[in-house]
Design a protein around this motif. Structure first.
Motif, short mmCIF file in Angstrom:
data_model
loop_
_atom_site.label_atom_id
_atom_site.label_comp_id
_atom_site.label_asym_id
_atom_site.label_seq_id
_atom_site.Cartn_x
_atom_site.Cartn_y
_atom_site.Cartn_z
N PHE A 1 46.79 36.34 38.85
CA PHE A 1 45.76 37.29 39.29
C PHE A 1 45.99 38.72 38.78
CE2 PHE A 1 48.93 36.76 42.69
CZ PHE A 1 49.39 38.06 42.84
N ASN B 1 41.58 43.70 49.37
CA ASN B 1 42.10 43.68 50.73
C ASN B 1 42.41 45.06 51.30
OD1 ASN B 1 44.36 44.15 49.24
ND2 ASN B 1 45.49 42.34 49.89
N GLU C 1 42.86 40.44 37.12
CA GLU C 1 41.85 40.69 38.15
C GLU C 1 42.30 41.84 39.07
OE1 GLU C 1 40.62 38.10 42.14
OE2 GLU C 1 41.51 37.07 40.43
N LEU C 2 43.57 41.81 39.44
CA LEU C 2 44.13 42.83 40.33
C LEU C 2 44.07 44.23 39.70
CD1 LEU C 2 45.86 43.78 42.82
CD2 LEU C 2 47.88 43.02 41.54
N GLY D 1 50.68 48.33 50.72
CA GLY D 1 51.85 48.84 51.42
C GLY D 1 53.12 48.39 50.72
N ILE E 1 41.33 38.12 49.68
CA ILE E 1 42.75 38.31 49.35
C ILE E 1 42.92 39.31 48.20
CG2 ILE E 1 42.87 36.31 47.79
CD1 ILE E 1 45.74 35.84 48.91
N GLY E 2 41.96 39.37 47.31
CA GLY E 2 42.04 40.29 46.18
C GLY E 2 41.61 41.70 46.57
N LYS F 1 42.55 51.10 48.92
CA LYS F 1 42.08 50.54 47.65
C LYS F 1 40.60 50.83 47.40
CE LYS F 1 45.57 46.86 47.60
NZ LYS F 1 45.83 45.42 47.35
N ARG G 1 53.61 47.54 57.36
CA ARG G 1 53.18 46.17 57.01
C ARG G 1 52.57 45.48 58.24
NH1 ARG G 1 53.30 44.76 51.47
NH2 ARG G 1 52.75 42.75 52.37
N HIS H 1 54.03 42.14 39.25
CA HIS H 1 53.13 40.98 39.32
C HIS H 1 52.59 40.57 37.94
CE1 HIS H 1 53.31 41.01 43.60
NE2 HIS H 1 52.65 42.14 43.74
N THR I 1 48.37 39.67 53.67
CA THR I 1 47.68 39.92 52.39
C THR I 1 46.28 39.32 52.39
OG1 THR I 1 49.86 39.79 51.31
CG2 THR I 1 47.91 39.64 49.88
N TYR J 1 51.61 47.79 39.22
CA TYR J 1 51.78 46.39 39.64
C TYR J 1 52.59 45.56 38.64
CZ TYR J 1 48.65 46.68 43.70
OH TYR J 1 48.09 46.98 44.93
N ARG K 1 43.67 45.11 57.60
CA ARG K 1 43.05 44.12 56.72
C ARG K 1 42.08 43.22 57.46
NH1 ARG K 1 48.43 43.14 52.97
NH2 ARG K 1 47.75 44.40 51.18
P1 DAT Z 1 50.68 42.69 49.43
O1 DAT Z 1 49.63 43.63 48.91
O2 DAT Z 1 50.36 42.20 50.82
O3 DAT Z 1 52.08 43.24 49.32
P2 DAT Z 1 51.33 41.01 47.14
O4 DAT Z 1 52.37 42.04 46.81
O5 DAT Z 1 51.76 39.58 47.22
O6 DAT Z 1 50.61 41.37 48.53
O7 DAT Z 1 50.15 41.07 46.08
C1 DAT Z 1 49.69 42.33 45.61
C2 DAT Z 1 48.19 42.32 45.57
O8 DAT Z 1 47.75 41.35 44.62
C3 DAT Z 1 47.51 41.92 46.88
O9 DAT Z 1 47.37 42.98 47.77
C4 DAT Z 1 46.18 41.43 46.39
C5 DAT Z 1 46.53 40.76 45.07
N1 DAT Z 1 46.73 39.32 45.26
C6 DAT Z 1 47.81 38.72 45.83
N2 DAT Z 1 47.69 37.39 45.86
C7 DAT Z 1 46.48 37.13 45.27
C8 DAT Z 1 45.74 35.94 45.01
N3 DAT Z 1 46.22 34.74 45.32
N4 DAT Z 1 44.53 36.07 44.40
C9 DAT Z 1 44.04 37.28 44.06
N5 DAT Z 1 44.68 38.45 44.31
C10 DAT Z 1 45.88 38.37 44.90
#
Ligand code: DAT
Ligand code: MG
Length: 138
Positions: free
Chosen positions: A57, A112, A60-61, A116, A109-110, A9, A85, A52, A91, A49, A102
């Motif tokens: 988020f 990271n 922001e993501l 994967g 968490i954002g 990232k 993983r 999501h 995460t 994404y 990580r």
């Molecule tokens: P992962 O990347 O471990 O598969 P995810 O699919 O649940 O996790 O989420 C995708 C991405 O979104 C994650 O890598 C970072 C962001 N993200 C997840 N949960 C978040 C949160 N609570 N606040 C901010 N960003 C978040």
């Protein structure tokens, strides 16, 4: 052999640790089928994404993921999805095990460090988002 999709990232690429992360991936036994550095537009990050889209988020993501270059990797290994993983860890880096990507490189968490795939099926979808059949010599 199973495939998975990985991405380094913008935070990690910006910290110049992409090489170290790729070395960890290779030392863990993954074969790199394809690799490219590219910068996603906001629209591309939103499409990547899309699952999501309803999460709080999402904005922001996708802002973060389009903020600078990423390195996209098509990987191959036995049990690639689960093993990758495990290599990257939880995460939230605060919950990631010692020695995981990580734990070593993520700051929050954002932001990271790495992405994967969460299943073989999604791995195929994500690989085809970044790589053509031509590039992967199918
Ligand atoms: P992962 O990347 O471990 O598969 P995810 O699919 O649940 O996790 O989420 C995708 C991405 O979104 C994650 O890598 C970072 C962001 N993200 C997840 N949960 C978040 C949160 N609570 N606040 C901010 N960003 C978040
Ligand atoms: Mg995920």
């Amino acid at each position: 052999m199973e495939r998975t999709f990985a991405m380094i990232k913008p935070d990690a690429v910006g910290k110049n640790v992409a090489g170290e992360i790729i070395a960890m991936i290779q030392k863990a036994g993954f074969n790199v089928l394809g690799m490219k550095q590219t910068t996603m537009s906001k629209k591309q990050a939103e499409a990547f994404y899309e699952v999501h889209a309803e999460r709080p988020f999402y904005g922001e993501l996708t802002e973060f993921m389009s903020s600078g270059p990423v390195v996209a990797l098509a990987l191959e290994k036995d049990n690639a999805v689960v093993d990758y993983r495990k290599l990257i860890g939880a995460t939230n880096p605060a919950e990631a095990e010692e020695g995981t990507v990580r734990k070593l490189y993520a700051s929050s968490i954002g932001e990271n460090a790495v992405h994967g795939s969460d299943s073989v099926e999604n791995g195929q979808i994500e690989i085809s988002f970044f790589f053509s059949r031509w590039e992967l010599e199918l």
